[in-house]
Motif scaffolding. Sequence first.
Motif, mmCIF file in Angstrom:
data_model
loop_
_atom_site.group_PDB
_atom_site.id
_atom_site.type_symbol
_atom_site.label_atom_id
_atom_site.label_comp_id
_atom_site.label_asym_id
_atom_site.label_seq_id
_atom_site.Cartn_x
_atom_site.Cartn_y
_atom_site.Cartn_z
ATOM 1 N N LEU A 91 1.089 -1.502 0.169
ATOM 2 C CA LEU A 91 -0.036 0.196 -0.103
ATOM 3 C C LEU A 91 1.017 1.092 -0.090
ATOM 4 C CD1 LEU A 91 -2.936 1.088 0.043
ATOM 5 C CD2 LEU A 91 -2.487 1.401 2.601
ATOM 6 N N ARG A 94 2.752 3.411 -3.180
ATOM 7 C CA ARG A 94 2.068 3.647 -4.249
ATOM 8 C C ARG A 94 1.764 4.848 -3.325
ATOM 9 N NH1 ARG A 94 0.032 0.731 -8.502
ATOM 10 N NH2 ARG A 94 -0.186 -0.845 -7.952
ATOM 11 N N PHE A 95 2.332 4.860 -2.669
ATOM 12 C CA PHE A 95 2.416 6.435 -2.169
ATOM 13 C C PHE A 95 3.711 6.949 -1.803
ATOM 14 C CE2 PHE A 95 -2.100 4.986 -1.146
ATOM 15 C CZ PHE A 95 -2.351 5.955 -1.882
ATOM 16 N N ARG A 98 5.061 10.585 -2.384
ATOM 17 C CA ARG A 98 4.822 11.881 -0.844
ATOM 18 C C ARG A 98 5.019 11.871 -0.211
ATOM 19 N NH1 ARG A 98 0.007 10.682 -3.987
ATOM 20 N NH2 ARG A 98 -1.005 12.168 -2.293
ATOM 21 N N ILE A 101 3.710 12.882 5.532
ATOM 22 C CA ILE A 101 3.109 12.814 6.352
ATOM 23 C C ILE A 101 1.411 12.925 6.001
ATOM 24 C CG2 ILE A 101 0.843 14.739 6.694
ATOM 25 C CD1 ILE A 101 3.199 17.463 7.311
ATOM 26 N N ILE A 102 1.672 12.954 4.352
ATOM 27 C CA ILE A 102 0.783 11.914 3.535
ATOM 28 C C ILE A 102 0.752 10.968 3.244
ATOM 29 C CG2 ILE A 102 0.439 11.660 0.657
ATOM 30 C CD1 ILE A 102 -0.851 14.534 1.684
ATOM 31 N N LEU A 104 2.385 9.158 6.118
ATOM 32 C CA LEU A 104 1.746 9.068 7.189
ATOM 33 C C LEU A 104 0.255 8.655 7.424
ATOM 34 C CD1 LEU A 104 2.419 10.413 10.230
ATOM 35 C CD2 LEU A 104 0.065 10.074 10.954
ATOM 36 N N LEU A 105 -0.949 10.006 7.172
ATOM 37 C CA LEU A 105 -2.256 9.280 6.571
ATOM 38 C C LEU A 105 -2.868 8.095 6.069
ATOM 39 C CD1 LEU A 105 -3.397 13.295 6.216
ATOM 40 C CD2 LEU A 105 -3.311 11.769 8.030
ATOM 41 N N VAL A 106 -1.532 7.652 4.985
ATOM 42 C CA VAL A 106 -2.238 6.623 4.861
ATOM 43 C C VAL A 106 -2.471 5.387 5.750
ATOM 44 C CG1 VAL A 106 -1.860 4.879 2.786
ATOM 45 C CG2 VAL A 106 -0.954 7.152 2.608
ATOM 46 N N GLY A 109 -5.224 5.817 7.223
ATOM 47 C CA GLY A 109 -6.881 5.201 6.800
ATOM 48 C C GLY A 109 -6.924 3.628 7.029
ATOM 49 N N ALA A 110 -5.877 2.863 6.604
ATOM 50 C CA ALA A 110 -5.323 1.840 6.921
ATOM 51 C C ALA A 110 -5.630 1.209 8.422
ATOM 52 C CB ALA A 110 -4.283 1.615 6.046
ATOM 53 N N ILE C 51 1.755 19.721 12.034
ATOM 54 C CA ILE C 51 1.045 19.128 12.101
ATOM 55 C C ILE C 51 0.621 18.465 13.639
ATOM 56 C CG2 ILE C 51 0.570 16.137 11.626
ATOM 57 C CD1 ILE C 51 -0.383 16.439 9.261
ATOM 58 N N PHE C 245 -6.211 14.440 9.113
ATOM 59 C CA PHE C 245 -7.141 13.955 8.047
ATOM 60 C C PHE C 245 -7.848 15.051 6.863
ATOM 61 C CE2 PHE C 245 -7.317 9.436 7.074
ATOM 62 C CZ PHE C 245 -6.846 9.440 5.648
ATOM 63 N N GLY C 285 -12.052 4.602 5.997
ATOM 64 C CA GLY C 285 -10.330 4.394 5.375
ATOM 65 C C GLY C 285 -10.453 4.476 4.081
ATOM 66 N N LEU C 288 -10.398 7.364 2.099
ATOM 67 C CA LEU C 288 -9.878 8.326 2.562
ATOM 68 C C LEU C 288 -8.726 7.776 0.951
ATOM 69 C CD1 LEU C 288 -10.490 9.389 6.266
ATOM 70 C CD2 LEU C 288 -11.264 10.600 4.322
ATOM 71 N N ILE C 289 -7.879 6.673 1.878
ATOM 72 C CA ILE C 289 -6.900 5.934 0.801
ATOM 73 C C ILE C 289 -7.199 6.964 -0.582
ATOM 74 C CG2 ILE C 289 -5.571 4.964 0.191
ATOM 75 C CD1 ILE C 289 -5.906 3.220 3.182
ATOM 76 N N ILE C 292 -6.762 10.571 -1.718
ATOM 77 C CA ILE C 292 -5.552 11.192 -1.311
ATOM 78 C C ILE C 292 -4.668 10.564 -2.651
ATOM 79 C CG2 ILE C 292 -3.765 10.532 0.277
ATOM 80 C CD1 ILE C 292 -4.500 10.392 2.772
ATOM 81 N N TYR C 293 -4.849 9.427 -2.967
ATOM 82 C CA TYR C 293 -4.207 8.658 -3.915
ATOM 83 C C TYR C 293 -4.823 8.969 -5.183
ATOM 84 C CZ TYR C 293 -2.762 5.316 -7.455
ATOM 85 O OH TYR C 293 -2.116 4.695 -8.800
#
Lengths: 300, 246, 314
Positions: A91, A94-95, A98, A101-102, A104-106, A109-110, C51, C245, C285, C288-289, C292-293
Amino acid sequence: MGVDTLLLALIDGVSYAGLLFLVALGLTFIFGVVRVLNVAHGSLYAFGGYSAASMGIWFAQGAGSITLSILALILGAGIVGVILGYGLMLLLHRFRDRDPIIQLLVTFGAFMVLEDVQVMIWGTQPYFVSDVMFQMGDTSLLGVVFMNYQLWFIPSVALGVYVLLRWFLKHSLKGRQIIAVTHDREVATALGVNAGRIASFTFIIGASLGALGGALASPTTSLVPGVGADMIVLSFAVVATAGLGQISGALIVALMIGIARSLSVYFLPQFEVVMPYLIMMAVLLIRPQGLFTVAEARRI
Amino acid sequence: MTALLETRGLSLSFGGIVAADNIDFSLHEGERLAVIGQNGAGKTTFINICTGLIKPDSGSVMFDGKVITARSPRDIVRRGMARSFQIPQLFMEHTVRQCLELSGVARQRKLSLFTNLGKANDGPGVDHILELVGLRERQHELCDSLPEGQRKLLDVAMSLMLRPRLLIMDEPTSGVSTEEKHDLMEILMEALEEQKTTSIFVEHDVDIVKRYASRVAAWISGAVAADGAPDTVLADPTIQREVLGI
Amino acid sequence: MIKRLFITGIVFLAVLGLSVAFPWMRVPLIMALVYGTAALGVVVLLRAGQISFGHAMYMLISGYTVAFLSEAFPGTDGIVLVLAGTGVSLVTGMVLGLFLVRYRGIFFGMLNLAISMVIFTIVTKFYGMTGGSDGMRVPRPSLFGADMDRAGYEATLLIILLILAVVLVFSVQQFFRSSAGEAMASIKTNEDRLEYLGVSAKKLLWQGYAVSAGLCGLAGAFYGLSQGLVTPEAGYWLKSGELVFISILGGSAHAIGVFVAALLFEFVKMYASILVGGSWQLVLGVTLIAIIYFLPDGLTSLLRKKRQTAEVRS
């Protein structure tokens, strides 16, 4: 308060520190290589715990020997570590270009997704499988009875993992490649290190450590939804206090926090939960980059 | 006449390597000092100590008659000593014009929540500097999109916006092609002349040093090995051998 | 400018129209505006490249201030409660900010998290005063001196929040464009250079921190008023994570994005819980992912892309 209470607090603290260290170690190890603070690490802890508990129940239908119980813990943690660790790595891959921070946010989400998956698999009823703890028996020290599982099993697993990991990083080829990537990804890649493979390897090891922490914790506490969320903030505190990517630092800080926490359980119960954060704030007040980070020279 | 910048017994070592070795040095208003020396001779360390980035082990720095040793860069800049950088230090997500505007507002200490950046400035100052360094065409582009040479110019231009009494430039012409070096120096010297700014610049090119410096100081192993008029210093056999490699 | 006012008016009327036509939408809309306001606070820090994983604590502080006041002084007007809650959060932020602005990156985030956990725990443990994890009730107060029934109360809150949202977007946008705001944004790219211009980065960040705490406080007070209840959960790190988020989804390019993101967040959450029951977090979740993608720079990047193509055409 007598010597026995102090001893009780100390042993409790060391055992708790062992768990905390394993989880924090996984977190800081992954951070070192991939430069992401993995929020989903809390889910790995929870999944590790649940999976070990399920394995324990499943194995106990047979003979219920101590070997099988320990095997259940290891297998439970291993399966979770490999599957989820690899999945998370894919996962994040794919980022990869980036902003941190992004990334970390992924992982946040996970984490949200995994929280629900966990409830789907194991439900919301508390899980408590402690056979292994009783199979290991107890020891009496100064008139206080301790479970062997907490007295020596958890601390020696934690210490064993620490020694093994240090040895691995120093002496094996793969370990050295990991150190190289941690130090300077570009140079390491230029020298022919396959950074992608190192990242997945690191992720699996780190994830397994988180899951192992959960698995080892499962006989001592009942598993409920939300354990992952609580654990991740605690291990964040350990990692930040020690300084990011500091393995030996994480061990010492985990001990500090573990013992301080259990002392406060016995002597200042209101402070139990806030203890780790108070320690973290105190440490960062004096050493803003963490206890064990060597300040980097600024390049201008 | 008191010196504008003066150091006494400045010493610093990093783990056995002596980066500054008991440096006694002074600079007077109106001078244009070129600092020469091999890489690692301690030129940038000297600048870093004077501008407050690094604390010396011992010794003192005085600016305009006041001790500024180990003061913060911010404090030192406010007293009128600015610097530019070997690697340009820009605000990469801001435009060229905004970088200069920020410098201008910073000089006037007029940072405010209620005035727009574009309006807060003494407009002609920014336009004038833009014109001078030839970045007017690209003023609305992000710094990130500038080529190295122009980044270098903008970096110095930001310091010029501060109208300092002393400007220390760390290798203003490095990374700039040989043909462009002279143009760049012409621009800089014109701007410095106009603002009556005293300057120090670190430079490797002997031609540039000869042409633009009023005085030369040569650094060897953390110490000032020779200091004086360009002709004298550049003709010194030790300097020729150790610094210029002739 | 006229075009902008026109669009604002249309959005304003659309939201009001929706809430009149579908009364069930009132609460989710209120919540979206509340979270949007709080996330706006997080965006301010995001501008400076920082952040915070603890900003829900300012919602908590403000929410409990409202609850305490309405218990201690029954009959206090809602507007007074909001001002008090916001004020207490603002002052707390100003004090904590003095210590926090010394840190950057992960350490800044983690220290905010640590402080929020301490506050969360205190609120949970002091059962006698705070009602522990059951929380405290906030009886429905009068608004601007007028007592209302539930429907009228909610409608009034919605209108206040809408007006507030418009005012906040404009003023935060003004803050971003101000000289102090632009200087704060350069903390993200080159703090050292800022110091070499004679500017104190800490002071700028402190200003931003105070503003962000105030905005979260404002949101927290309205949260308390509209829910009629505040619980420690409102300040748990998961809530702070949600705020981060929403603010990343919105993007830090323009203040409006965060309200759009909050609306999206709230409605995905609502529809997910209708469709899949307990598993709304999973849907959220994944959504959101995916966002972002596909939208690397947040929702405001859509806005910018459109503007760029328009510029190219003209």
